[in-house]
Design a protein around this motif. Structure first.
Motif, short mmCIF file in Angstrom:
data_model
loop_
_atom_site.label_atom_id
_atom_site.label_comp_id
_atom_site.label_asym_id
_atom_site.label_seq_id
_atom_site.Cartn_x
_atom_site.Cartn_y
_atom_site.Cartn_z
N ASP A 156 23.93 47.05 40.33
CA ASP A 156 24.93 46.69 41.36
C ASP A 156 26.61 47.09 40.48
O ASP A 156 26.23 47.70 39.45
CB ASP A 156 25.13 45.40 41.20
CG ASP A 156 24.25 44.43 42.44
OD1 ASP A 156 24.28 43.23 42.08
OD2 ASP A 156 23.45 45.24 43.12
N PHE A 157 26.92 47.53 41.93
CA PHE A 157 28.38 48.46 41.01
C PHE A 157 29.26 46.96 40.27
O PHE A 157 29.48 45.79 40.93
CB PHE A 157 29.52 48.11 42.20
CG PHE A 157 30.53 50.00 41.70
CD1 PHE A 157 31.75 48.60 42.31
CD2 PHE A 157 30.97 50.42 41.56
CE1 PHE A 157 33.20 48.92 42.13
CE2 PHE A 157 31.71 51.45 41.33
CZ PHE A 157 33.36 50.07 41.49
N VAL A 158 30.26 47.47 39.77
CA VAL A 158 30.50 46.65 38.29
C VAL A 158 32.46 46.84 38.95
O VAL A 158 33.38 46.44 38.75
CB VAL A 158 30.63 46.48 37.10
CG1 VAL A 158 31.35 45.19 36.20
CG2 VAL A 158 28.81 46.16 36.36
N GLY A 159 32.88 48.16 38.41
CA GLY A 159 33.74 48.31 38.79
C GLY A 159 34.06 50.46 38.31
O GLY A 159 33.13 50.57 37.63
N ALA A 160 35.27 50.75 38.43
CA ALA A 160 35.08 52.38 37.93
C ALA A 160 36.16 52.60 37.41
O ALA A 160 37.32 51.97 38.84
CB ALA A 160 34.28 52.85 39.48
N THR A 161 37.30 53.94 36.69
CA THR A 161 37.78 54.46 36.95
C THR A 161 38.42 56.15 37.10
O THR A 161 37.32 56.31 36.69
CB THR A 161 38.46 53.98 35.46
OG1 THR A 161 40.18 54.09 35.67
CG2 THR A 161 37.98 54.56 34.51
N LYS A 162 39.19 55.96 37.95
CA LYS A 162 39.58 57.51 38.14
C LYS A 162 39.68 58.10 36.74
O LYS A 162 40.34 57.70 36.02
CB LYS A 162 40.59 57.99 39.22
CG LYS A 162 40.36 57.65 40.31
CD LYS A 162 41.47 58.10 41.34
CE LYS A 162 40.95 58.01 42.41
NZ LYS A 162 41.49 58.74 43.54
N TRP A 163 39.33 59.12 36.11
CA TRP A 163 39.33 60.14 35.00
C TRP A 163 40.91 60.15 34.72
O TRP A 163 41.40 60.03 33.68
CB TRP A 163 37.81 61.11 34.65
CG TRP A 163 38.26 61.27 33.02
CD1 TRP A 163 38.67 62.93 32.62
CD2 TRP A 163 38.21 60.68 32.59
NE1 TRP A 163 38.00 62.23 31.10
CE2 TRP A 163 37.90 61.48 30.43
CE3 TRP A 163 37.07 59.72 31.91
CZ2 TRP A 163 37.65 61.19 29.92
CZ3 TRP A 163 37.11 59.05 30.71
CH2 TRP A 163 36.80 59.58 29.84
N ALA A 221 34.18 45.24 40.83
CA ALA A 221 33.46 44.11 42.25
C ALA A 221 34.21 42.67 42.54
O ALA A 221 34.78 42.78 41.05
CB ALA A 221 31.74 43.88 41.72
N ASP A 222 34.02 42.22 43.18
CA ASP A 222 34.96 41.07 43.22
C ASP A 222 34.32 40.11 42.84
O ASP A 222 35.30 39.13 41.97
CB ASP A 222 34.55 40.17 44.62
CG ASP A 222 35.64 41.08 45.97
OD1 ASP A 222 35.01 41.02 46.98
OD2 ASP A 222 36.57 41.59 45.80
N SER A 223 33.23 40.00 42.41
CA SER A 223 32.60 39.32 40.93
C SER A 223 33.08 39.14 39.82
O SER A 223 32.72 38.87 38.97
CB SER A 223 30.63 39.30 41.15
OG SER A 223 30.48 40.83 40.10
N VAL A 224 33.42 40.33 39.39
CA VAL A 224 33.93 40.76 38.30
C VAL A 224 35.64 40.32 37.54
O VAL A 224 36.06 40.51 36.99
CB VAL A 224 33.34 41.64 37.42
CG1 VAL A 224 32.09 41.86 37.26
CG2 VAL A 224 34.07 42.90 37.96
N LYS A 225 36.52 40.27 39.36
CA LYS A 225 37.73 40.87 39.32
C LYS A 225 38.49 39.76 38.58
O LYS A 225 38.24 38.95 38.58
CB LYS A 225 38.40 41.01 40.98
CG LYS A 225 39.41 41.64 40.91
CD LYS A 225 40.23 42.02 42.15
CE LYS A 225 38.82 42.59 43.11
NZ LYS A 225 39.08 42.75 44.62
N GLY A 226 39.82 40.20 37.86
CA GLY A 226 40.25 39.04 37.14
C GLY A 226 39.21 38.27 35.68
O GLY A 226 39.92 38.46 35.17
N ARG A 227 38.04 39.55 35.20
CA ARG A 227 37.70 38.76 34.27
C ARG A 227 36.95 40.18 33.36
O ARG A 227 37.29 40.57 31.99
CB ARG A 227 36.30 38.03 34.38
CG ARG A 227 36.01 36.52 34.96
CD ARG A 227 35.31 35.69 35.27
NE ARG A 227 34.39 36.63 35.68
CZ ARG A 227 33.02 37.02 35.49
NH1 ARG A 227 32.89 36.64 33.90
NH2 ARG A 227 32.27 37.46 36.13
N PHE A 228 36.59 41.03 34.20
CA PHE A 228 36.18 42.15 33.10
C PHE A 228 38.00 43.57 32.92
O PHE A 228 38.44 43.46 34.54
CB PHE A 228 35.24 42.57 34.17
CG PHE A 228 34.11 42.80 33.11
CD1 PHE A 228 34.03 41.28 32.89
CD2 PHE A 228 32.75 42.89 33.49
CE1 PHE A 228 32.83 40.80 33.37
CE2 PHE A 228 31.42 42.10 34.08
CZ PHE A 228 31.83 40.92 32.89
#
Length: 126
Positions: A46-53, A61-68
């Motif tokens: 599952d996708f957790v998050g990503a950032t443009k370089w 992802a909603d499941s980690v937003k605000g914590r990660f």
């Protein structure tokens, strides 16, 4: 060829924190996006998050937003995943990934990333 090496996984109690690192190497490392994914036992990746370089666009992802939080050091070619307020359901193998080509927005699909690390295991005890 790009190589990604994760580190920082381990065992932590619920409510605790961990910081994962992903060090990238390669002759010319200039990805479009660096992402984090996770795979729990018996489940899909599952996708957790990503950032443009380049720039500051980050997506979670909603499941980690605000914590990660995803951080990066472009000089060291390293991306980090700061995980706070960990829950037992965060237990998984965490993978970093890189996508070379530009697309609109930040991709969240596993198949949209070109390079993967070997993963680092995170276990959150209750």
């Amino acid at each position: 060829q790009v190589q990604l090496v994760e580190s920082g996984g381990g065992l932590v109690q619920a409510g605790g924190s961990l910081r994962l690192s992903c060090a990238a190497s390669g002759r010319t490392f200039s990805p479009y996006v660096m992402g984090w994914f996770r795979q729990a036992p018996g489940k899909e990746r599952d996708f957790v998050g990503a950032t443009k370089w380049s720039g500051s666009t980050t997506y979670y992802a909603d499941s980690v937003k605000g914590r990660f939080t995803i951080l990066r050091d472009n000089v060291k070619n390293t991306v980090y995943l700061q995980m706070n307020s960990l829950k037992p359901e965060d237990t998984a193998v965490y993978y970093c990934a890189a996508r070379r080509r530009v697309v609109g927005g930040i991709p969240s699909g596993v198949g949209l990333y070109d390079f993967w690390g070997q993963g680092t295991a995170v276990t959150v005890s209750s």
